[in-house]
Design a protein around this motif. Structure first.
Motif, mmCIF file in Angstrom:
data_model
loop_
_atom_site.group_PDB
_atom_site.id
_atom_site.type_symbol
_atom_site.label_atom_id
_atom_site.label_comp_id
_atom_site.label_asym_id
_atom_site.label_seq_id
_atom_site.Cartn_x
_atom_site.Cartn_y
_atom_site.Cartn_z
ATOM 1 N N ARG A 96 -77.221 27.071 14.888
ATOM 2 C CA ARG A 96 -78.551 27.290 13.976
ATOM 3 C C ARG A 96 -79.578 26.261 14.229
ATOM 4 O O ARG A 96 -80.576 26.347 14.536
ATOM 5 C CB ARG A 96 -78.066 27.703 12.710
ATOM 6 C CG ARG A 96 -79.284 28.499 11.740
ATOM 7 C CD ARG A 96 -78.735 28.650 10.277
ATOM 8 N NE ARG A 96 -77.556 29.487 10.330
ATOM 9 C CZ ARG A 96 -77.716 30.803 10.066
ATOM 10 N NH1 ARG A 96 -78.775 31.443 9.956
ATOM 11 N NH2 ARG A 96 -76.424 31.476 9.930
ATOM 12 N N ASP A 130 -84.752 25.155 3.556
ATOM 13 C CA ASP A 130 -83.497 25.979 3.815
ATOM 14 C C ASP A 130 -82.437 24.762 3.823
ATOM 15 O O ASP A 130 -81.348 25.184 3.523
ATOM 16 C CB ASP A 130 -83.696 26.953 5.071
ATOM 17 C CG ASP A 130 -82.559 27.629 5.106
ATOM 18 O OD1 ASP A 130 -82.264 28.680 4.474
ATOM 19 O OD2 ASP A 130 -81.813 27.548 5.985
ATOM 20 N N ARG A 153 -75.102 32.385 2.663
ATOM 21 C CA ARG A 153 -74.827 32.182 3.968
ATOM 22 C C ARG A 153 -73.145 31.603 4.114
ATOM 23 O O ARG A 153 -72.610 31.427 5.171
ATOM 24 C CB ARG A 153 -75.614 31.154 4.260
ATOM 25 C CG ARG A 153 -75.752 31.124 5.881
ATOM 26 C CD ARG A 153 -76.799 30.226 6.381
ATOM 27 N NE ARG A 153 -78.118 31.121 6.283
ATOM 28 C CZ ARG A 153 -79.309 30.703 5.832
ATOM 29 N NH1 ARG A 153 -79.243 29.440 5.038
ATOM 30 N NH2 ARG A 153 -80.326 31.456 5.462
ATOM 31 N N VAL A 180 -70.504 36.648 5.387
ATOM 32 C CA VAL A 180 -71.187 37.895 5.792
ATOM 33 C C VAL A 180 -71.813 38.026 7.085
ATOM 34 O O VAL A 180 -72.433 37.065 7.638
ATOM 35 C CB VAL A 180 -72.032 38.633 4.846
ATOM 36 C CG1 VAL A 180 -72.903 39.962 5.160
ATOM 37 C CG2 VAL A 180 -71.439 38.305 3.641
ATOM 38 N N THR A 181 -71.289 38.959 7.959
ATOM 39 C CA THR A 181 -71.820 39.162 9.395
ATOM 40 C C THR A 181 -72.874 40.095 9.507
ATOM 41 O O THR A 181 -73.068 41.109 8.915
ATOM 42 C CB THR A 181 -70.732 39.201 10.406
ATOM 43 O OG1 THR A 181 -70.159 40.487 10.047
ATOM 44 C CG2 THR A 181 -69.701 37.888 10.314
ATOM 45 N N GLY A 182 -73.912 39.761 10.419
ATOM 46 C CA GLY A 182 -74.856 41.045 10.739
ATOM 47 C C GLY A 182 -75.819 41.163 9.599
ATOM 48 O O GLY A 182 -75.711 40.673 8.343
ATOM 49 N N GLY A 183 -77.117 41.734 10.135
ATOM 50 C CA GLY A 183 -77.901 42.135 9.093
ATOM 51 C C GLY A 183 -78.906 40.948 8.687
ATOM 52 O O GLY A 183 -78.831 39.988 8.860
ATOM 53 N N ALA A 232 -80.769 38.750 5.859
ATOM 54 C CA ALA A 232 -80.585 38.277 4.612
ATOM 55 C C ALA A 232 -81.857 38.947 3.652
ATOM 56 O O ALA A 232 -82.904 38.846 4.122
ATOM 57 C CB ALA A 232 -80.424 36.756 4.347
ATOM 58 N N ALA A 282 -83.479 32.281 13.113
ATOM 59 C CA ALA A 282 -82.708 31.200 12.875
ATOM 60 C C ALA A 282 -82.016 30.736 11.375
ATOM 61 O O ALA A 282 -81.338 30.591 11.018
ATOM 62 C CB ALA A 282 -82.738 29.884 13.691
ATOM 63 N N VAL A 283 -83.410 30.895 10.753
ATOM 64 C CA VAL A 283 -83.023 30.566 9.277
ATOM 65 C C VAL A 283 -82.902 31.668 8.457
ATOM 66 O O VAL A 283 -81.865 31.829 7.485
ATOM 67 C CB VAL A 283 -84.388 30.032 8.714
ATOM 68 C CG1 VAL A 283 -84.716 29.803 7.063
ATOM 69 C CG2 VAL A 283 -84.901 28.766 9.286
ATOM 70 N N ARG A 284 -83.271 32.960 8.871
ATOM 71 C CA ARG A 284 -82.937 34.041 7.922
ATOM 72 C C ARG A 284 -81.855 34.846 8.168
ATOM 73 O O ARG A 284 -81.318 35.363 7.128
ATOM 74 C CB ARG A 284 -84.123 35.141 8.389
ATOM 75 C CG ARG A 284 -84.528 36.202 7.083
ATOM 76 C CD ARG A 284 -84.844 35.668 5.871
ATOM 77 N NE ARG A 284 -85.339 37.083 5.179
ATOM 78 C CZ ARG A 284 -85.207 36.928 3.950
ATOM 79 N NH1 ARG A 284 -84.646 35.789 3.064
ATOM 80 N NH2 ARG A 284 -85.737 38.044 3.041
ATOM 81 N N LEU A 285 -81.293 34.885 9.239
ATOM 82 C CA LEU A 285 -80.089 35.798 9.594
ATOM 83 C C LEU A 285 -79.035 35.289 9.020
ATOM 84 O O LEU A 285 -78.636 33.868 9.062
ATOM 85 C CB LEU A 285 -80.020 36.049 11.173
ATOM 86 C CG LEU A 285 -81.105 36.675 11.801
ATOM 87 C CD1 LEU A 285 -80.579 36.830 13.541
ATOM 88 C CD2 LEU A 285 -80.484 38.234 11.271
ATOM 89 N N ARG A 286 -77.905 35.801 8.342
ATOM 90 C CA ARG A 286 -76.655 35.321 7.945
ATOM 91 C C ARG A 286 -75.768 34.828 9.115
ATOM 92 O O ARG A 286 -75.305 34.043 9.161
ATOM 93 C CB ARG A 286 -76.013 36.521 7.074
ATOM 94 C CG ARG A 286 -76.596 36.854 5.725
ATOM 95 C CD ARG A 286 -76.249 37.807 5.259
ATOM 96 N NE ARG A 286 -76.819 38.168 3.720
ATOM 97 C CZ ARG A 286 -76.577 39.091 2.924
ATOM 98 N NH1 ARG A 286 -75.586 40.148 3.424
ATOM 99 N NH2 ARG A 286 -77.393 39.267 1.761
ATOM 100 N N SER A 287 -75.828 36.049 10.131
ATOM 101 C CA SER A 287 -74.715 35.466 11.263
ATOM 102 C C SER A 287 -75.853 35.858 12.590
ATOM 103 O O SER A 287 -76.743 36.157 12.642
ATOM 104 C CB SER A 287 -73.870 37.078 11.284
ATOM 105 O OG SER A 287 -73.458 36.656 12.705
ATOM 106 N N LEU A 288 -75.410 34.834 13.366
ATOM 107 C CA LEU A 288 -76.141 34.639 14.771
ATOM 108 C C LEU A 288 -75.647 35.645 15.802
ATOM 109 O O LEU A 288 -75.972 35.186 16.845
ATOM 110 C CB LEU A 288 -76.354 33.286 15.030
ATOM 111 C CG LEU A 288 -76.935 32.162 14.072
ATOM 112 C CD1 LEU A 288 -77.073 30.893 14.641
ATOM 113 C CD2 LEU A 288 -78.127 32.770 13.727
#
Lengths: 206, 86
Positions: free
Chosen positions: A39, A189, A197, A201-204, A206, B39-45
């Motif tokens: 990230r 952040d 985070r 949880v994967t996907g989607g 936030a 990169a900041v917003r997604l929980r999973s990459l």
């Protein structure tokens, strides 16, 4: 249900000042410090990509603390890199008119002479070349002064650097400023990581 | 000789072509915003690249739509009401 985090301390929702400071120092470093290296790399690529693209589009003239101070406030959020670029621009690329040399010579001290140089330095006109003169001040000390020289062959010689104008300047400035504003989001952040985070949880979105 | 002397120097000279093709910069600008935002917003990459592509496309499409809307407002509606007043 909480999952093991890359770094166990401090607790997920606690402010993380070290991560925030690292994010200020280098885009993405705060997230990398918290164990989310991928990230952090994406953030670094995005922020620095926009900043470098802005410099490439508009030239170094788009980062100018003295002439575009309001825009520089946004650009400064990229971190020390923006201050470094501005330092190079102000100290190693700008110079003064030869006509201002008389004021520098009349200065009562080296500090006064440097203050007068800082107040008078500017971007080059087409073809002007930058040279550095050793100028004596009124108290006998000498000071190095960058001065613009007229082009030896008018219309042919390229200036030390070019002042960007119009849309190119606007867009280059916009790229660099948006890079800084986006890095502000990343700093916040990194400093206040929401617990969601860390729930795995994967996907989607936030 | 003069062509050599007056060559473009990266980071010192602006890219003058963008005086004409300034609108092309919307794509890299949108891409940069999408890269950082996702990169900041997604929980999973896991699906990061797809999300970045979708957001970039949405920003570009929205800007084009906004441009068309403003163009129509100025060229059609404003001309219409200014003509109606005479």
């Amino acid at each position: 249900m909480s999952q093991a985090t890359p770094r166990q301390q401090p607790a997920p929702d606690e402010p993380q000042p070290v991560a925030a400071l690292l994010a200020i120092a280098l885009p993405g470093a705060g997230h990398a410090f918290l164990g989310e290296v991928k990230r952090g790399l994406f953030i670094f690529a995005g922020v620095m990509g926009l900043f470098v693209s802005g410099l490439l589009i508009g030239g170094i003239d788009v980062v100018d603390r003295e002439e575009d101070f309001i825009w520089f406030l946004g650009e400064a959020l990229v971190g020390p890199v923006a201050f470094g670029v501005d330092y190079v621009h102000q100290s190693h690329l700008k110079a003064i008119d030869p006509g201002v040399l008389a004021q520098v010579r009349a200065a009562s001290s080296v500090e006064e002479a440097k203050r007068r140089v800082r107040a008078a330095r500017r971007a080059p006109h087409p073809g002007e070349q930058r040279r550095v003169d050793r100028v004596p001040t009124a108290n006998g000390a000498t000071v190095s002064v960058p001065v613009w020289s007229p082009p030896p062959v008018p219309g042919v010689t390229q200036a030390t650097y070019s002042k960007s104008l119009g849309r190119v300047n606007e867009l280059g400035t916009l790229f660099c400023t948006i890079a800084g504003m986006l890095n502000l989001i990343c700093i916040i952040d990194a400093g206040y990581r929401p617990s969601r985070r860390r729930e795995g949880v994967t996907g989607g979105v936030a | 000789m003069s062509g050599l002397v007056l060559s473009w120097r990266p980071f010192l000279d602006p890219i003058d072509a963008f005086h004409v093709y300034w609108w092309a910069l919307l794509v890299p600008l949108s891409l940069g915003v999408a890269v950082v935002y996702k990169a900041v917003r997604l929980r999973s990459l896991d699906h990061y690249v797809r999300h970045v592509f979708v957001l970039t496309t949405q920003i570009v499409a929205a800007m084009i739509a906004l441009g068309i809307a403003v163009h129509l407002f100025v060229e059609v509606y404003v001309r219409f009401i200014s003509g109606a007043g005479h």
